[in-house]
Design a protein around this motif. Structure first.
Motif, mmCIF file in Angstrom:
data_model
loop_
_atom_site.group_PDB
_atom_site.id
_atom_site.type_symbol
_atom_site.label_atom_id
_atom_site.label_comp_id
_atom_site.label_asym_id
_atom_site.label_seq_id
_atom_site.Cartn_x
_atom_site.Cartn_y
_atom_site.Cartn_z
ATOM 1 N N GLU A 1 18.638 -29.606 -16.330
ATOM 2 C CA GLU A 1 19.045 -30.819 -17.016
ATOM 3 C C GLU A 1 18.466 -30.877 -18.430
ATOM 4 O OE1 GLU A 1 17.408 -30.537 -14.260
ATOM 5 O OE2 GLU A 1 18.475 -31.507 -12.619
ATOM 6 N N SER B 1 23.210 -36.094 -12.679
ATOM 7 C CA SER B 1 23.574 -34.828 -12.048
ATOM 8 C C SER B 1 24.395 -35.117 -10.779
ATOM 9 C CB SER B 1 22.320 -34.035 -11.717
ATOM 10 O OG SER B 1 21.408 -34.837 -10.995
ATOM 11 N N HIS C 1 12.267 -34.637 -5.858
ATOM 12 C CA HIS C 1 13.443 -34.222 -6.590
ATOM 13 C C HIS C 1 13.779 -32.779 -6.296
ATOM 14 C CE1 HIS C 1 14.394 -36.825 -10.223
ATOM 15 N NE2 HIS C 1 15.503 -36.165 -10.018
ATOM 16 N N LYS D 1 25.860 -40.769 -4.886
ATOM 17 C CA LYS D 1 24.634 -39.953 -4.926
ATOM 18 C C LYS D 1 23.561 -40.422 -3.956
ATOM 19 C CE LYS D 1 22.272 -38.586 -8.541
ATOM 20 N NZ LYS D 1 22.160 -37.152 -8.670
ATOM 21 N N ASN E 1 24.606 -34.093 -7.764
ATOM 22 C CA ASN E 1 24.074 -33.729 -6.442
ATOM 23 C C ASN E 1 23.758 -34.995 -5.652
ATOM 24 O OD1 ASN E 1 22.103 -33.860 -8.716
ATOM 25 N ND2 ASN E 1 20.694 -34.117 -7.002
ATOM 26 N N SER F 1 20.094 -29.769 -8.203
ATOM 27 C CA SER F 1 21.254 -30.109 -9.036
ATOM 28 C C SER F 1 22.341 -29.043 -8.918
ATOM 29 C CB SER F 1 20.806 -30.227 -10.497
ATOM 30 O OG SER F 1 19.852 -31.247 -10.603
ATOM 31 N N ARG G 1 21.551 -42.748 -5.023
ATOM 32 C CA ARG G 1 20.477 -42.800 -6.016
ATOM 33 C C ARG G 1 19.831 -44.176 -6.044
ATOM 34 N NH1 ARG G 1 20.166 -39.509 -11.073
ATOM 35 N NH2 ARG G 1 19.122 -40.643 -12.716
HETATM 36 MG MG MG Z 1 19.416 -35.502 -11.333
#
Ligand code: MG
Ligand code: AMP
Length: 339
Positions: A177, A140, A234, A53, A142, A148, A55
């Protein structure tokens, strides 16, 4: 790595469960959005989720379970109120923040001593948790920061070559979500992220339901965050998104003026409004439920058609509309205008 595309047939679910058991990352459907799942107790598997991700390491994952009885396999303490909420809303789109057990590694919880837990209602998600035999950590599916995914094709677009497999379970029903809540006392909770389970629905079980201010307002520099995900930009497509509050006539006049100046201007509007303007439009539904279901898919579609600047009709920030509004202000980087 070649990403296998799997169906939701029994044979393909066996393959996906086997991959999960062996520390691989698999894109899976849930009723909210597609998740990027891995064994929540295996730090190496969870590390692969963060890498795929892109992330930030301090943004925690939600741990998915298949039965209420599994709560105590993840949380070290489960107050009575958590059981009451679980009985009412699970399986479904509600995530409870609880103290984590020591065998849930720090990487799963973003270094926090709490963990987000939810029991999804999607039959494929539940079957996979049961067949893998372990709780599944799944954010998620993405790329971090992008809208997402609500279809397997969205996951493929973002994750091809980065994860072991994707299970195609069709389009997600809810589309945004889960509602994330923390339990503050024996009769009060706080919504950290709004979702399909609304404040009003929670109030039928809990007397006091607070909305975290970060749901609607940008955090100031240095301000404490209760839910790490709230501090990141986001859900944003490549196109520049502006959220517009006000009546249709004023909205139409504003986008028409912008459109006459060029710049690949698009409008994202409610069903039926697309015929009332010459500006190129996409629609995203006729009520808050439909808007939740479609919003991410439409933000992705705007990128696919080459939109540069997108003006979006703002939903009313109430009920399920609050969840849609919350995603849109972040997609817009908090650029909201009134007309
Ligand atoms: Mg997310
Ligand atoms: P996603 O997986 O993309 O749906 O994001 C999960 C979100 O749940 C995170 O970004 C956090 O905002 C929230 N969350 C998960 N675990 C916790 C936790 N322990 N405390 C607060 N918020 C959490």
């Amino acid at each position: 790595m070649e990403t296998k595309l799997l169906s939701d047939s029994a044979g393909d679910l066996l393959i996906a469960a086997e991959l999960l058991k062996n520390g691989n990352v698999v894109g899976i459907p849930t009723e909210t959005v597609y998740g990027l799942a891995a064994d929540a107790r295996d730090p190496d598997a969870v590390r692969r989720v963060f890498m795929a991700k892109g992330r930030p390491a301090d943004n925690p994952l939600i741990v998915h379970i298949a039965e209420i009885s599994q709560l105590e396999e993840v949380a070290s303490w489960v107050p009575e109120l958590a059981y009451m909420l679980a009985k009412q809303f699970w399986p479904g789109p509600l995530t409870l923040i609880l103290p984590k057990r020591d065998d849930i590694p720090a990487i799963t919880s973003g270094g926090l001593d709490t963990v987000g837990i939810r029991m999804p209602s999607h039959p494929v998600a539940r079957a996979l948790i049961q067949m893998a035999g372990v709780p599944l950590a799944a954010p998620s599916a993405n790329l971090s920061g992008y809208p997402s995914p609500t279809k397997a094709s969205h996951v493929l677009r973002d994750m091809q070559g980065k994860i072991a497999a994707i299970v195609d379970g069709g389009s997600c029903e809810v589309g945004v979500e889960s509602t994330v809540i923390s339990i503050e006392t024996e009769n009060s909770v706080r919504i950290l992220r709004p979702g399909y389970v609304t404040k009003e629905m929670l109030e039928e079980i809990v007397p006091n339901v607070a909305l975290d201010p970060a749901i609607l307002h940008q955090l100031q520099e240095g301000q404490a965050v209760r839910s790490p995900g709230m501090k990141y930009r986001h859900y944003s497509p490549k196109a520049h998104v502006v959220l517009v509050e006000g009546e249709w006539e004023a909205f139409a006049a504003m986008v028409e003026a912008q459109n006459s100046m060029g710049n690949a201007v698009y409008a994202l509007v409610f069903d039926g409004e697309e015929h009332k303007t010459t500006v190129p439009c996409l629609t995203y539904g006729a009520n808050a439920q439909e808007e939740a279901q479609q919003i991410f898919s439409k933000l992705r579609e705007l990128d696919d058609i080459g939109a540069c600047l997108v003006y979006v009709r703002a939903p009313k920030p109430e009920g399920v509309g609050l969840a849609v509004y919350n995603r849109l202000i972040r997609a817009a980087g908090f650029e909201v205008i009134q007309v």
